[in-house]
Scaffold this active site. Structure first.
Site: not given
Ligand code: GDG
Length: 471
Positions: A157, A364
């Site tokens: 990921h 990322d």
């Molecule tokens: C890893 C990889 C890759 C955030 N704050 C809240 C909340 N979130 C949710 C977002 C989003 C998720 O968390 C974050 O996903 P990201 O993709 O932006 O980043 P990582 O956590 O680092 O994820 C990344 C991912 O895995 C999937 O393969 O894209 O590159 O680092 O869904 O919405 N959700 C809620 N409340 C919050 O305050 N409900």
């Protein structure tokens, strides 16, 4: 019957209500398991005095989960240590933060062995196993040692680091060679796939032919499978009651000002400090924007046990406080900095209320926030996405304003352009972005990966998101 067995470090399906705070990975994996019958195996997040390998089976949100407890030493060495203090910083190009301690590597091997010994008896002859992320790279090698001959796939990921950076890891060769026990290894982007291919050909001196690595024991196919979101469902969520109420609440507090929005886990890879400074640059260069705009940054604390996370948190408190102190007026605060997590449906409403989505990680794997921001917009009056070129999402989302997050001037200029963009251009860009987000959604990602994993070893790799193969 052939089942799908999904394995990840933490097992965190969304609750039955589907509106909890589960992150992107959790949403994606739960969606995969609702479609294919199967089991989701991983660590419960709990520790016990002595590891027993006892499995607790539960049904959460329509998904069967199998959980094991680990020991406190496992948490320290495997999770806080090798996963969060060694591999995460290294794979995000932060070798300055990477800790190379032998005990961490030993803990990593031990937990992967424990996972394999616990999981192996659950695997039926026809089952397909899909292992996720950097915590579990050696798991297939451990399963093979126990005689598991099933098809096993791995999806990373996060980014794959550059070859020179990766060789700073003392066990780099062993780590990469353990990936050759998989039938299929998937990455988020062409960029990651190419970096991996570079290591394979130059460090291991192996040949990649027709999207597969040829080696003694098997043929390991590799490909880019960019992850997506539940796009149609998220767009729908953004129009429902809770999202609408949240949207109205923000509109009221906006008092006609434009809102720039950031939503991130509080992590040094997300470029939050650089983002605050770029926004400060906008205020310094364009005093006319003062009191007409504000930045809402939601940053949910994560990995609190790791010192680098305590440090970035303290730095962000300092920088946001300094900017607010310097620019605020009696009735305007330039940065609303929020460390609280929000419900998913509230988040959808917050995205929809923002005129600009500011997604500027320094590195990322993909970044799902960029896709969620697009999915939540009002088609008649959409906001503008400003996106880092170092997010995997930038390969697919060319109609965003793509920026170099290390340059505060470039990011600040893009912010100015986004805030002033005419509606017609906003709609044209958003439409193209939304078409891509809907097409390359989480179901497409899952189906593409699972279909490729189920193919016979002689078959060719299908790929998602229109990405090419590295060969
Ligand atoms: C890893 C990889 C890759 C955030 N704050 C809240 C909340 N979130 C949710 C977002 C989003 C998720 O968390 C974050 O996903 P990201 O993709 O932006 O980043 P990582 O956590 O680092 O994820 C990344 C991912 O895995 C999937 O393969 O894209 O590159 O680092 O869904 O919405 N959700 C809620 N409340 C919050 O305050 N409900």
């Amino acid at each position: 019957m052939s089942r799908l067995i999904v394995v990840s470090n933490r097992v965190n399906p969304p609750s039955d209500a589907g509106v909890g705070t589960a992150g992107g990975l959790a949403m994606a994996l739960a969606a995969a398991l609702r479609e294919y019958s199967g089991v989701w195996f991983g660590w419960s997040g709990e520790t016990i005095e002595t590891f027993t390998g006892q499995i607790s089976m539960q049904k959460i949100g329509g998904v069967t989960v199998a959980l094991v407890d680990l020991e406190e030493q496992d948490r320290e060495e495997y999770y806080d240590g090798y996963a969060n203090r060694t591999l995460w910083p290294l794979f995000h190009s932060r070798t300055d933060l990477a800790a190379y301690e032998r005990s961490f590597g030993e803990g990593y091997e031990r937990v992967n062995r424990r996972f394999a010994e616990t999981l192996a008896p659950l695997i039926g002859p026809e089952d397909v196993v899909w292992i996720h992320d950097y915590h579990l790279i050696p798991l297939a090698a451990e399963l093979r040692r126990l005689g598991v001959a099933n098809r096993i796939g791995f999806f990373l990921h996060i980014p794959w680091p550059g070859r020179r950076q990766l060789t700073t890891l003392p066990q780099h060769r062993q780590l990469v060679e353990s990936l050759l026990s998989y039938d299929l290894v998937g990455f988020q982007s062409r960029d990651a796939l190419e970096a991996f291919g570079d290591y394979i050909s130059r460090e291991l001196e192996m040949i990649i032919h027709d999207g597969a690595i040829i080696h003694d024991s098997r043929r390991t196919r590799i490909g880019a499978f960019p992850i997506g979101i539940e796009a149609a469902a998220f767009a729908e969520l953004a129009t429902q009651d809770v999202a609408r109420e949240t949207f109205e609440r923000i509109r009221l507090s906006q008092a006609g000002r434009k809102m720039i929005l950031g939503v991130d886990r509080l992590d040094y890879s997300k470029g939050l400090e650089e983002r605050f400074l770029a926004y400060e640059q906008l205020l310094a260069d364009h005093p006319d924007w003062a009191e007409r705009v504000f930045l809402l940054q939601i940053a949910t604390p994560s990995r609190d046990a790791v010192q680098a996370y305590q440090e970035i948190r303290a730095r962000l408190d300092g920088v946001s406080g300094r900017i607010n102190g310097a620019y605020a007026t009696i009735d305007w605060v330039p940065i609303r900095y929020v460390n609280r997590a929000h419900r998913r449906d509230e988040l959808a409403g917050i995205y929809r209320a923002a005129q600009v989505g500011l997604v500027t990680p320094l590195r990322d794997g993909m970044n799902l926030v960029a896709k969620e921001y697009v999915a939540a917009q009002d088609p008649e009056d959409p906001g503008v996405l400003v996106l880092s070129r170092y997010a995997g999402a930038a390969e697919q989302m060319e109609d965003a304003l793509i920026v170099n997050p290390f340059s505060r001037e470039e990011t600040s200029e893009a912010l100015g352009r986004a805030l002033a963009m005419p509606k017609r251009e906003r709609i044209t860009r958003w439409r193209r972005l939304m078409d891509g987000v809907l097409r390359d959604d989480v179901a497409a990602w899952r189906d593409c990966f699972v279909a490729a994993l189920r193919l016979d070893a002689g078959g060719d790799v299908a790929e998602g998101g229109g990405n090419r193969k590295a060969s």
